[in-house]
Design a protein around this motif. Structure first.
Motif, short mmCIF file in Angstrom:
data_model
loop_
_atom_site.label_atom_id
_atom_site.label_comp_id
_atom_site.label_asym_id
_atom_site.label_seq_id
_atom_site.Cartn_x
_atom_site.Cartn_y
_atom_site.Cartn_z
N PHE A 86 4.92 -0.59 10.88
CA PHE A 86 4.58 -1.42 9.61
C PHE A 86 4.49 -0.49 8.40
O PHE A 86 5.27 -0.85 7.24
CB PHE A 86 3.21 -2.00 9.65
CG PHE A 86 3.03 -3.24 10.47
CD1 PHE A 86 3.71 -4.42 10.22
CD2 PHE A 86 2.51 -3.21 11.81
CE1 PHE A 86 3.59 -5.65 11.08
CE2 PHE A 86 2.26 -4.29 12.43
CZ PHE A 86 2.68 -5.46 12.22
N ALA A 87 4.31 0.68 8.55
CA ALA A 87 4.63 1.63 7.20
C ALA A 87 5.97 1.55 6.76
O ALA A 87 6.24 1.69 5.70
CB ALA A 87 3.94 2.84 7.47
N LYS A 94 7.37 0.11 3.29
CA LYS A 94 8.04 1.33 2.57
C LYS A 94 9.35 0.69 2.12
O LYS A 94 9.81 0.75 0.84
CB LYS A 94 7.92 2.37 3.24
CG LYS A 94 8.82 3.73 2.40
CD LYS A 94 8.97 4.89 2.86
CE LYS A 94 9.54 5.75 1.91
NZ LYS A 94 9.87 7.19 2.58
N GLU A 95 10.24 0.35 2.94
CA GLU A 95 11.35 -0.34 2.80
C GLU A 95 11.46 -1.29 1.87
O GLU A 95 12.07 -1.47 0.76
CB GLU A 95 12.22 -0.60 3.77
CG GLU A 95 13.65 -1.10 3.76
CD GLU A 95 14.34 -1.53 5.07
OE1 GLU A 95 15.06 -2.58 5.07
OE2 GLU A 95 14.60 -0.48 6.07
N GLU A 96 10.49 -2.37 1.91
CA GLU A 96 10.29 -3.52 1.34
C GLU A 96 10.04 -3.05 -0.31
O GLU A 96 10.32 -3.76 -1.06
CB GLU A 96 9.44 -4.65 1.87
CG GLU A 96 9.26 -5.72 1.03
CD GLU A 96 10.52 -6.44 0.66
OE1 GLU A 96 10.42 -7.02 -0.56
OE2 GLU A 96 11.26 -6.57 1.53
N PRO A 154 2.46 3.91 2.88
CA PRO A 154 2.95 2.64 2.20
C PRO A 154 1.91 1.50 2.57
O PRO A 154 1.68 0.70 1.55
CB PRO A 154 4.51 2.44 2.75
CG PRO A 154 4.89 3.53 3.39
CD PRO A 154 3.72 4.29 3.59
N VAL A 155 1.30 1.42 3.63
CA VAL A 155 0.20 0.64 4.15
C VAL A 155 -1.00 0.52 2.82
O VAL A 155 -1.41 -0.40 2.44
CB VAL A 155 -0.21 0.76 5.56
CG1 VAL A 155 -1.20 -0.35 5.66
CG2 VAL A 155 0.90 0.72 6.36
N HIS A 156 -1.33 1.92 2.52
CA HIS A 156 -2.42 2.21 1.48
C HIS A 156 -1.92 1.50 0.23
O HIS A 156 -2.74 0.53 -0.30
CB HIS A 156 -2.71 3.56 1.29
CG HIS A 156 -3.22 4.20 2.71
ND1 HIS A 156 -4.28 3.72 3.35
CD2 HIS A 156 -2.62 5.56 2.93
CE1 HIS A 156 -4.43 4.64 4.34
NE2 HIS A 156 -3.55 5.76 4.31
N VAL A 157 -0.57 1.55 -0.19
CA VAL A 157 -0.13 1.22 -1.55
C VAL A 157 0.05 -0.03 -1.55
O VAL A 157 -0.71 -0.93 -2.38
CB VAL A 157 1.15 1.79 -1.61
CG1 VAL A 157 1.66 1.41 -3.16
CG2 VAL A 157 1.20 3.25 -1.61
N VAL A 158 0.52 -0.84 -0.54
CA VAL A 158 0.53 -2.46 -0.22
C VAL A 158 -1.09 -2.86 -0.52
O VAL A 158 -1.07 -3.91 -1.15
CB VAL A 158 1.38 -2.88 0.94
CG1 VAL A 158 1.28 -4.20 1.02
CG2 VAL A 158 2.79 -2.32 0.77
#
Length: 144
Positions: free
Chosen positions: A88-89, A93-95, A115-119
């Motif tokens: 998922f990360a 990240k790509e998206e 990226p999961v934290h950021v999203v």
């Protein structure tokens, strides 16, 4: 595995109420095969046709199941959670790479986390655009 990343992924799954389709094709194929075999044993060639029809119907019913991503994540064994988070990360990240790169605040958060934290941060603060939200839901729902 990173427990915070896993918790962030669970949060996204709960907040977005994402449903996933889990493919159980192998099990469904075995059910169909067993029905055909049972039909042959019981009634010979005619039984094979009947068993095939019943087996196909049963297999189709069991081939795909829909459940919440939250349930799927909760049922993931702790030893596999790191792999799930990594998948998922990478997709998130790509998206969201361009969005993160263009926002100084998000760049700082990305530097300290995944990226999961950021999203999650973006969802909590309603930073994600509607089209990105839809793509995020698609990323979260693609499990097989």
């Amino acid at each position: 595995y990173d427990k915070q990343e896993y918790e962030d992924l669970l949060y996204l799954a709960r907040v977005r109420a994402v449903k996933v389709t889990v493919n159980k094709a192998t099990m469904a194929g075995m059910v169909a095969g067993l029905c055909v075999m049972a039909g042959v044993v019981v009634a010979g060639p005619v039984g094979a046709a009947a068993g095939g029809a019943v087996g196909t119907a049963v297999a189709m019913r069991h081939a795909e199941g829909v459940l919440t991503l939250t349930k799927l994540l909760e049922d993931t064994p702790p030893k596999k959670r790191g792999e799930v988070c990594k998948i998922f990360a990478e997709a998130l990240k790509e998206e969201f790479e361009e969005t993160i790169r263009s926002n100084p605040e998000l760049k700082v958060i990305m530097g300290a986390g995944s990226p999961v934290h950021v999203v999650r941060y973006m969802v909590e603060r309603d930073i994600i655009k509607n089209d990105q939200m839809k793509r995020m839901d698609m990323i979260l729902s693609k499990i097989s």
